[in-house]
Design an enzyme around this catalytic site. Structure first.
Site, PDB file in Angstrom:
ATOM      1  N   HIS A 153      -4.305   1.539   4.105  1.00 34.84           N
ATOM      2  CA  HIS A 153      -4.976   2.160   2.961  1.00 34.84           C
ATOM      3  C   HIS A 153      -5.924   1.183   2.312  1.00 34.84           C
ATOM      4  CE1 HIS A 153      -0.984   4.023   3.265  1.00 34.84           C
ATOM      5  NE2 HIS A 153      -1.631   5.125   3.050  1.00 34.84           N
ATOM      6  N   GLY A 177      -7.613   8.860  -9.207  1.00 36.04           N
ATOM      7  CA  GLY A 177      -6.410   9.680  -9.327  1.00 36.04           C
ATOM      8  C   GLY A 177      -6.181  10.136 -10.758  1.00 36.04           C
ATOM      9  N   SER A 200       1.070   7.585  -9.400  1.00 38.15           N
ATOM     10  CA  SER A 200       0.814   7.744 -10.823  1.00 38.15           C
ATOM     11  C   SER A 200       0.589   9.212 -11.164  1.00 38.15           C
ATOM     12  CB  SER A 200      -0.367   6.885 -11.264  1.00 38.15           C
ATOM     13  OG  SER A 200      -1.549   7.319 -10.647  1.00 38.15           O
TER      14      SER A 200
END
Lengths: 567, 567
Positions: free
Chosen positions: A217, A397, A438
């Protein structure tokens, strides 16, 4: 660098639409990801795989007979949401239970666990086995903390074959655990990847060097060493994996030499030629090796080698037929297409609400607008902070989550919902759209906070404290972290404590909140002095040393902005 | 950038070894490339495809039932040699003739034509159809001059299916010509690729721009335009191809959206989603689209769209089963492996030679040593010059060719060969190892020069002139170029004329050679004023304007160095 896109936000959705249109005889789009459009044997255990996108053919390219029944597709490099996982599992469940597997990252663990719980509430037995093959990410004694990288394919393939041959859910779980225990990967990175819409790569590798122990990632390697000839690189990879050769192994291994995206086929073949000689030189027999781009990381350049130590059962399952868009073995079965139909996220209905509570819901909506504006302003700042040790997606995000929460809150307010229902709708939407750890914690935290409120009364300060405590409890339980682990809890716990104390001392809720927000800000900054600890399998090095945790920082920003509105 | 290799020289060979070891049930290595390890229907027309390497899965990944019986594997981005093509064709011929196909580039045309001639001498009927699908490389009226790019797959697949269903050689040729006429490609580049061992990419695309009309060997696009959203890019590609929609087409099209290597699957899916909508919006029916990395160009970033306008026959052949390492359609046939055995290049035998001629062969060897040293010194300079308009392989090709010629000459001298045999052996080896146009011309030119000499006498000046003229005739005939076309002929023709004239005026051969070398040098430099003309399908833009032709420059360098030894 990613050059082909419409917008960064629509990238994953556009890609899934494109994929499904190429392979309608394999795939059907559903809410949360893709499911097989082929008929399956009645009573077969359903196999669901998934994770963030940006890794094609992982995960959506592996749906079909002999492998997975469905793949959950998160945003780029972000865990899919609980709702996505739930929806895909529900679409493929045939009454025999759902086996789920994914790479071991905090966000995926959290969301898959929450989805299992949700499925269990409907009497669907769902059990997941996370893949933990990356030898660079933790010591062998801490096997369960290892990340999942290219070994995903070995575990998914073998679990898929076990389900296909008729194993029940316990049998599939046992096969998956066995293959995961037998699977080891090690890799190097030559260049970082760039998120769609971003200008800069998530990390860079210095000229003439390579990063050893990469993540998939955009996590940099754990060490940098000079580039070396293919034969030496092969020896580096093989030697490291042979260090962990299990006692009593048969000497037969399945092997995967994986290209991360920017390292091309011919390079992989050159390297394989040396890897193969070394494995054979060590007396091993290589069974049906796979060499190619199987688990990519956008355009990241690099390679990894995966070995699975086979016994008779694992070998049989590894060699069993499979037929998916991107992985095929043996004879293709006759195609019969079934249509499961595209499901959508469930619509929420709202109960009666008092005018007081509806007014407060309007206040909440206005507050969410302020927070959304703030997060858009800070998106790249939070992303940069996250990229130091993580995958740089925190800003995106949070923004996506808050935008979704805002839209859901607006719809709720327009529908006449009260405070609790509006907050709950906002939380569900946040968790669903933001993805990642999150996103799941914020979304489910807000939803939990809503349980301490109602759609009738005008809550007092005590009730406000209880709502914050409810959110805090959820985050602590599912986040699997504690204070000083360098997570958002380092800001949230002292925030909650300060709020409770000030309210207890008789200060107004607005005053108490503002002073708690100051505490949260100080504590968030202080995370710069901490080294990451548990529950953050992605963070391997101490690159974040000297930098505060982005999750704590964004929490402090948000509670500060909310405090300004309350006051 | 290419990061995984042992040495640049061994890259292609190492890659083929690796590939064959992964797919022994499909492929067997042979001299010149790979052949199918599967049994084939007796009496089937053999299908041979090929070209340079660096394009995997093109070409070696497409060998198997329903597609090709053999693939010739040249060096990176360089045409395979005549000897390689001959050897692969010979290995797969089953008496029904050999159909050959490749992308339309000067070097490939030259070498496949020479191989056909050589096979014809042994009564093996071999016919090739070059692929000419790239709409950017020539106008529709000059269709035969177009380059072959991703349309290779359509032509190879359909010709392979025609051979598989039992067509005779004429039938396969007819199908191949029909599909080639119906196939059109257009592409864009986002970033250039880097040859193994090189530090710099062959070209770069300015920040925020893309090159339109890319080639697949590092040729830059014919124009640069700003980057645009995927939907606009899709429209650009589709609109350009629909401009050439053939009259009376059925409206059914096979489509291929190809990634060049650095543009990843998800990006291709995003783009395909828009391409598909536009094609459907134009009333077309898309038949079995292929979206992926099919014809790569190392790590080059970019995409191309290919459309093949189908009639009933082409559609049937497009949909017919095929089973190869990298392209599979329909049910896989049962695997039965046959072993053709690895052939080697034929060993040369040398006749008797006089001691005079053996002494001259020794002189030739020493001269080749000087030339080889010179070419190694100038390798990167020649490569840089070639990269301005071409694929940057000239320096490497010349060095490889000369090294091979030197080794062959050494073996010949050690074996007691005379001047003609040594020169002939050197020429054969040069053509075989260098690949590309210049390799074929230099190698076959030297071999032809040898026919004007013998292994007995000490040749006089007239014989020397005749040898140069023999080489010149071959290069003119097979190079399909004339003076002022900006090729090595611009130095070679005046060199030959000057040599002949000076010798005619009674000057010594050494004097005449040196003065001819000066002429060659002047004329080579003067090619900077020329624009490229014919026979150089790769050169699309006038980027070479102001720069001399690398082939002419290297020729001038070599004749100058030879002149210094003669004098």
């Amino acid at each position: 660098m990613t050059k082909v896109l419409n917008t960064a936000d629509s990238f994953t959705d556009d890609a899934v639409d494109g994929l499904v249109s190429i392979y309608p005889h394999y795939l059907e789009k559903t809410y949360g990801g893709v499911v097989s459009s082929r008929s399956t044997r009645p009573g077969k255990v359903a196999v669901v795989i998934g994770g963030g996108s940006g890794h094609y053919p992982a995960f959506a390219g592996w749906v079909g007979p002999g492998l997975a029944d469905g793949a959950v597709v998160g945003n780029i490099f972000a865990s899919p949401s609980t709702q996505q996982i739930y929806a895909v599992a529900k679409a493929v469940d045939d009454g025999a239970g759902v086996f789920m597997s994914y790479g071991n990252y905090a966000g995926d663990v959290l969301n898959f666990n929450l989805a299992e719980e949700q499925l269990g509430e409907e009497d669907i037995r769902a059990v997941s086995v996370p893949v933990t093959d990356d030898v660079s990410s933790a010591k062998l004694e801490e096997r369960a903390k290892r990340r999942g990288v290219a070994g995903d394919l070995m575990v998914f393939k073998i679990a898929g074959a076990a389900a296909e041959r008729g194993d029940d859910l316990d049998g599939v779980i046992a096969a998956a655990k066995k293959v995961n225990d037998a699977t080891y990967s090690f890799g190097v990175a030559f260049a970082g990847c760039t998120l769609p819409g971003a200008e800069q790569p998530l990390f860079t590798v210095p000229e003439g060097q390579m990063g050893v122990g990469l993540g998939v990632h955009g996590e940099p390697g754990v060490a940098e060493v000079p580039l070396e000839p293919a034969a030496d690189l092969a020896k580096r990879l093989v030697d490291r994996l042979l260090e962990e050769r299990p006692e009593g192994s048969s000497g037969r291994v399945a092997a995967l030499l994986n290209g991360l995206g920017g390292t091309k086929y011919e390079e992989l073949f050159v390297l394989w030629n040396d890897v193969r000689k070394l494995l054979e030189g060590a007396g091993l027999t290589i069974v049906a090796p796979e060499v190619g781009e199987l688990i990519t990381s956008l355009d990241m350049a690099g390679v990894s080698l995966t070995l699975t130590w086979l016994d008779d059962e694992l070998e049989e399952l590894w060699l069993a037929p499979a037929d998916t868009p991107a992985f095929r073995r043996g004879a293709a079965p006759e195609v019969r297409t079934v249509h499961r139909g595209i499901s959508e996220a469930a619509q929420q209905e709202f109960g009666e609400a008092s005018s007081d509570s509806r007014e407060l819901a309007g206040e909440l909506l206005a507050t969410l607008e302020v927070v959304a504006t703030l997060l858009h302003d800070k998106e790249s700042e939070l992303g940069d902070l996250d990229a130091i040790a993580g995958d740089g997606d925190h800003g995106r995000g949070m923004t996506k989550g808050c935008d979704a929460a805002l839209a859901a809150a607006r719809a709720a307010v327009d529908g006449g919902a009260g405070l609790s229902s509006t907050l709950s709708a906002a939380g569900v939407a946040w968790a669903d759209k933001a993805g990642g750890t999150s996103g799941a914690l914020w979304g489910n935290g807000l939803r939990q906070a809503a349980t301490a409120l109602d759609d009738e009364s005008r809550p007092g300060a005590e009730q406000g404290v209880a709502a914050v405590q409810a959110a805090l409890d959820l985050v602590t339980t599912f986040g699997k972290a504690q204070r000083h682990d360098k997570t958002l809890l380092d800001a949230l716990i002292p925030f909650g404590e300060s709020l409770q104390q000030s309210v207890g001392e008789g200060r107004s809720f607005a005053e108490a909140w503002s002073s708690a927000a100051e505490v949260a800000t100080t504590e968030a900054q202080a995370t710069a002095d901490l080294a990451p600890k548990i529950g953050r399998a992605r963070v391997l090095s101490d690159r974040s040393q000297g930098h505060p945790d982005p999750g704590a920082i964004s929490l402090a920003m948000i509670v500060t902005a909310v405090g300004e509105r309350l006051g």
